[in-house]
Design a protein around this motif. Structure first.
Motif, PDB file in Angstrom:
ATOM      1  N   VAL A 139      14.362 -68.004   5.806  1.00 47.65           N
ATOM      2  CA  VAL A 139      13.889 -66.899   4.970  1.00 47.65           C
ATOM      3  C   VAL A 139      14.566 -65.605   5.403  1.00 47.65           C
ATOM      4  O   VAL A 139      14.942 -65.430   6.561  1.00 47.65           O
ATOM      5  N   GLU A 141      14.889 -61.957   6.577  1.00 50.78           N
ATOM      6  CA  GLU A 141      14.127 -60.969   7.345  1.00 50.78           C
ATOM      7  C   GLU A 141      14.480 -59.560   6.877  1.00 50.78           C
ATOM      8  O   GLU A 141      13.613 -58.722   6.684  1.00 50.78           O
ATOM      9  N   ALA A 188      12.260 -59.180   2.047  1.00 50.70           N
ATOM     10  CA  ALA A 188      11.814 -59.947   3.200  1.00 50.70           C
ATOM     11  C   ALA A 188      10.966 -61.132   2.744  1.00 50.70           C
ATOM     12  O   ALA A 188      10.080 -60.992   1.902  1.00 50.70           O
ATOM     13  N   GLY A 189      11.265 -62.310   3.293  1.00 46.32           N
ATOM     14  CA  GLY A 189      10.538 -63.516   2.927  1.00 46.32           C
ATOM     15  C   GLY A 189      11.196 -64.337   1.839  1.00 46.32           C
ATOM     16  O   GLY A 189      10.711 -65.431   1.523  1.00 46.32           O
ATOM     17  N   PRO A 191      13.245 -67.061   0.264  1.00 44.19           N
ATOM     18  CA  PRO A 191      13.705 -68.314   0.874  1.00 44.19           C
ATOM     19  C   PRO A 191      15.148 -68.642   0.512  1.00 44.19           C
ATOM     20  O   PRO A 191      15.541 -68.552  -0.650  1.00 44.19           O
TER      21      PRO A 191
END
Length: 251
Positions: A139, A141, A188-189, A191
């Motif tokens: 994922v 950051e 952020a996060g 995938p």
């Protein structure tokens, strides 16, 4: 052409760089910049503490029984049998974690190619995409950009900014978002799924011939976290290989 290698030791993001004709070339090699404190540092500290206890117990065992009746030699921290078992478990956990971290590590690659239909229907644009060639999910950051216009100095300590700030800088330089360039912001996060043996890339940006003629470098710094909590970084220069024909895969 002279090529010299320098090392930047400023902060945790220091990286190997090269200087060519006065221009700083950031290394685009993937590197691990941070390990998970819980899953890496804690087991390692536990192993070090147990090793220190082992040294203490070995030292106690080599002094006379009379001396062991006095302080501090009479202090027994842990029974030898239990200490041996704990050491074996801790060492196995550290080694297993290191092996598993290599298995689940993402392998970030990127590709640039001239294709049509990215900005306008008939005009070719330089399309850059990223892929995760590893076997497991990772994922995002953080996702940062840096623009270097033609004729400007490419400074090693130039600040990084968001995709929005990079787009604003390009717009201020007279380029039109959607016509001269398109930049994708990864939050952020987000995938990055494993490519599964394929080479399909996720769009990072598309750039017109006018953009390519006016921009020397467009750096994208991708920081990605894997499933064991380690953070990896790769810096891409989206203008690298733009003069080549056909596809170009970096890394």
């Amino acid at each position: 052409m002279r090529l010299s290698v320098l090392v930047n030791m400023r902060g945790e993001t220091g990286m190997a760089q090269a200087v060519r004709d006065g221009r700083v070339l950031l290394s685009d090699a993937q590197r691990r910049i941070r390990r998970s404190p819980l899953l890496f540092t804690a087991p390692l500290i536990f192993l070090v503490l147990l090793s220190a206890v082992l040294i203490w117990e070995m030292t106690r065992a080599n002094v006379s029984a009379e001396v062991r009746t006095e302080w501090p030699w009479r202090l027994q921290l842990i029974a030898p049998e239990a200490l041996g078992s704990l050491l074996a478990v801790a060492a196995g956990a550290v080694l297993a974690r290191a092996q598993y971290a290599r298995t689940v590590s993402p392998y970030l690659g990127w590709r640039g190619a001239w294709v049509k239909g990215q900005l306008t229907e008939n005009a070719s644009a330089w399309r850059v995409g990223i892929l995760n060639g590893g076997q497991h999910l990772a994922v995002v950051e953080s996702w940062d950009c840096r623009v270097v216009m033609k004729g400007a100095r490419d400074l090693a300590d130039a600040p990084w900014g968001s995709v929005r700030s990079a787009a604003a800088e390009l717009t201020d330089a007279g380029m039109v978002d959607g016509e001269d360039f398109r930049l994708i912001a990864f939050g952020a996060g987000f995938p990055l799924v494993a490519a599964g043996g394929g080479y399909e890339t996720v769009l990072v940006g598309a750039f017109s011939e006018n953009f390519v003629a006016r921009v020397q470098s467009l750096y994208v710094r991708a920081r990605i976290t894997d499933v064991v909590g380690d953070t990896h970084e790769r810096i891409m220069d989206c203008m690298k290989g733009v003069g080549a024909t056909g596809d170009r895969t970096a890394g």
